[in-house]
Design an enzyme around this catalytic site. Structure first.
Site, PDB file in Angstrom:
ATOM      1  N   SER A  31       7.181   5.093  13.156  1.00  0.00           N
ATOM      2  CA  SER A  31       7.805   6.126  12.773  1.00  0.00           C
ATOM      3  C   SER A  31       8.841   6.642  14.165  1.00  0.00           C
ATOM      4  O   SER A  31       8.940   7.973  13.966  1.00  0.00           O
ATOM      5  CB  SER A  31       6.937   7.197  12.266  1.00  0.00           C
ATOM      6  OG  SER A  31       6.340   7.017  11.358  1.00  0.00           O
TER       7      SER A  31
ATOM      8  N   GLY B 190       9.698   8.198  -5.605  1.00  0.00           N
ATOM      9  CA  GLY B 190      10.162   8.649  -4.374  1.00  0.00           C
ATOM     10  C   GLY B 190      10.001   8.164  -3.096  1.00  0.00           C
ATOM     11  O   GLY B 190      10.660   8.536  -2.104  1.00  0.00           O
TER      12      GLY B 190
ATOM     13  N   ILE C  71       9.066   4.986  -0.004  1.00  0.00           N
ATOM     14  CA  ILE C  71       9.268   3.840   0.696  1.00  0.00           C
ATOM     15  C   ILE C  71       8.599   2.759  -0.146  1.00  0.00           C
ATOM     16  O   ILE C  71       9.093   1.226  -0.367  1.00  0.00           O
ATOM     17  CB  ILE C  71       9.132   3.601   1.940  1.00  0.00           C
ATOM     18  CG1 ILE C  71      10.314   4.821   2.741  1.00  0.00           C
ATOM     19  CG2 ILE C  71       9.705   2.331   2.589  1.00  0.00           C
ATOM     20  CD1 ILE C  71      10.137   4.913   4.175  1.00  0.00           C
ATOM     21  N   GLY C  72       7.482   2.723  -0.271  1.00  0.00           N
ATOM     22  CA  GLY C  72       6.616   1.743  -1.063  1.00  0.00           C
ATOM     23  C   GLY C  72       7.149   1.294  -2.165  1.00  0.00           C
ATOM     24  O   GLY C  72       7.097   0.081  -2.537  1.00  0.00           O
TER      25      GLY C  72
ATOM     26  N   TYR D  58      -0.134  12.091  14.643  1.00  0.00           N
ATOM     27  CA  TYR D  58       0.591  11.144  13.729  1.00  0.00           C
ATOM     28  C   TYR D  58       1.377   9.984  14.696  1.00  0.00           C
ATOM     29  O   TYR D  58       1.309   8.841  14.726  1.00  0.00           O
ATOM     30  CB  TYR D  58       1.754  11.984  12.929  1.00  0.00           C
ATOM     31  CG  TYR D  58       2.569  10.723  12.071  1.00  0.00           C
ATOM     32  CD1 TYR D  58       2.143  10.491  10.756  1.00  0.00           C
ATOM     33  CD2 TYR D  58       3.844  10.402  12.325  1.00  0.00           C
ATOM     34  CE1 TYR D  58       2.756   9.385   9.966  1.00  0.00           C
ATOM     35  CE2 TYR D  58       4.499   9.844  11.652  1.00  0.00           C
ATOM     36  CZ  TYR D  58       3.973   9.283  10.126  1.00  0.00           C
ATOM     37  OH  TYR D  58       4.860   8.408   9.696  1.00  0.00           O
TER      38      TYR D  58
ATOM     39  N   THR E 168       1.008  -1.300   0.054  1.00  0.00           N
ATOM     40  CA  THR E 168       0.098   0.144  -0.040  1.00  0.00           C
ATOM     41  C   THR E 168       0.868   1.377  -0.093  1.00  0.00           C
ATOM     42  O   THR E 168       2.016   1.366   0.406  1.00  0.00           O
ATOM     43  CB  THR E 168      -0.774   0.066   1.320  1.00  0.00           C
ATOM     44  OG1 THR E 168      -0.170   0.256   2.389  1.00  0.00           O
ATOM     45  CG2 THR E 168      -1.823  -1.281   1.190  1.00  0.00           C
ATOM     46  N   GLY E 169       0.298   2.337  -0.532  1.00  0.00           N
ATOM     47  CA  GLY E 169       0.895   3.636  -0.458  1.00  0.00           C
ATOM     48  C   GLY E 169       2.129   3.487  -1.459  1.00  0.00           C
ATOM     49  O   GLY E 169       3.095   4.342  -0.973  1.00  0.00           O
ATOM     50  N   ALA E 170       2.023   2.983  -2.601  1.00  0.00           N
ATOM     51  CA  ALA E 170       3.155   2.787  -3.576  1.00  0.00           C
ATOM     52  C   ALA E 170       2.691   3.775  -4.689  1.00  0.00           C
ATOM     53  O   ALA E 170       2.546   3.333  -5.956  1.00  0.00           O
ATOM     54  CB  ALA E 170       3.308   1.517  -4.056  1.00  0.00           C
ATOM     55  N   SER E 171       2.558   5.393  -4.588  1.00  0.00           N
ATOM     56  CA  SER E 171       2.102   6.125  -5.319  1.00  0.00           C
ATOM     57  C   SER E 171       3.228   6.846  -6.218  1.00  0.00           C
ATOM     58  O   SER E 171       2.849   7.453  -7.160  1.00  0.00           O
ATOM     59  CB  SER E 171       1.208   7.323  -4.741  1.00  0.00           C
ATOM     60  OG  SER E 171       0.196   6.707  -4.178  1.00  0.00           O
TER      61      SER E 171
END
Length: 284
Positions: free
Chosen positions: A180, A33, A35-36, A194, A27-30
């Site tokens: 994080s 640049g 991490i995904g 966050y 997920t979050g591989a948009s």
């Protein structure tokens, strides 16, 4: 007492494609640049088929912006890293703040990858819309909870149900979470919403590991520390770089190597852990 059994010599040799035939959702591989993207490339290089989840509106609203070549450009970079030419690299959108979206994403990814899902990397996160204790409000807290915590737990739930429904459970089930460093040093007083949301994931890791054990799935969380994903420049960037013994920021592939290793059979005996991958970062 049973006799200790040691691996045969051939079993000690490193397999260059340890995830050959396995399937993964990241997920979050948009954007390239992030991490995904780095994780997805590692998994593909290890032989896995990969489904890339993206939510372009989130990146488009950030200072770094969306990937100029869009999700297909991201997918093309992952395909380029494949070690198995027959491995699938697919992608699709999803706003995981919608309570129904996590289950839909798990089903969509599994269908795209041949009906099975071995590895889930919950890399997505909400950035911004945060502040100090004096600055936060209910909307900020709710937004970070919905994206950074609730959606991850709902993904885990849908993944567990998928594994339960499979007539034959394949080995190598993995659920990988991202924290994080909110519990390190002086914490994250400027990003309280966050920090709270990510802290909840760290706290849930051991409980999820116990829950998933009977399904043949290990569960671990990785704290990547400060990683250069293009969100910071200038003097502050240089100051943070000096806080690493190596004198540089972490790069996306630094935590990706750990996450990809955790997905392999070499990490089969590691579960319920929050692992720091920070390059010796010295917090104040």
């Amino acid at each position: 007492m049973p006799e200790i059994q040691h691996p045969a010599p051939e079993d000690l040799r490193r397999d260059p494609r340890p995830l050959l035939g396995r399937t993964a959702l990241v997920t979050g591989a948009s954007r390239r640049g992030g991490i995904g993207y780095a994780v997805a490339r590692r998994l593909a290089a290890y032989g896995a088929s990969v489904y890339l989840h993206h939510h372009v509106p989130h990146d488009a609203a950030q200072p770094w912006g969306a990937d100029p070549e869009g999700p297909e450009g991201v997918a093309a970079g992952v395909r380029e890293a494949r070690s198995d030419p027959g491995a699938v690299v697919a992608h699709g959108p999803g706003d995981l703040t919608d309570p129904k979206a996590p289950a839909s994403l798990i089903a969509t990814a599994a269908e795209a990858l041949g009906g099975r899902l071995d590895i889930v990397v919950a890399n997505h996160a909400l950035s911004g819309s945060d502040g100090t204790l004096d600055e936060i409000d209910a909307d900020m807290l709710d937004a970070h909870w919905a994206t950074n915590t609730r959606s991850v737990i709902l993904l885990a739930q849908a993944y567990a149900r998928l594994r339960t429904a499979q007539p034959t459970r394949t080995p190598g089930g993995r659920l990988l979470l991202m924290t994080s460093g909110q519990d390190q040093g002086s914490g994250m007083p400027g990003e309280l919403a966050y920090a709270l949301a990510k802290g909840a994931l760290a706290s849930a890791t051991r409980t999820l590991a116990t829950t998933f054990a009977d399904l043949g799935v290990t569960v671990n969380a990785v704290n990547p520390g400060p990683v250069d994903t293009g969100y910071l420049t200038g003097e502050v960037y240089d100051t943070i770089a000096s806080m690493f013994p190596a004198g540089r920021w972490g790069m996306p592939d630094d935590p990706a190597r750990l996450l990809a290793w955790l997905a392999t059979d070499e990490a089969a005996w590691v579960t319920g852990r929050v692992i720091d991958s920070e390059g010796g970062f010295r917090r104040g």
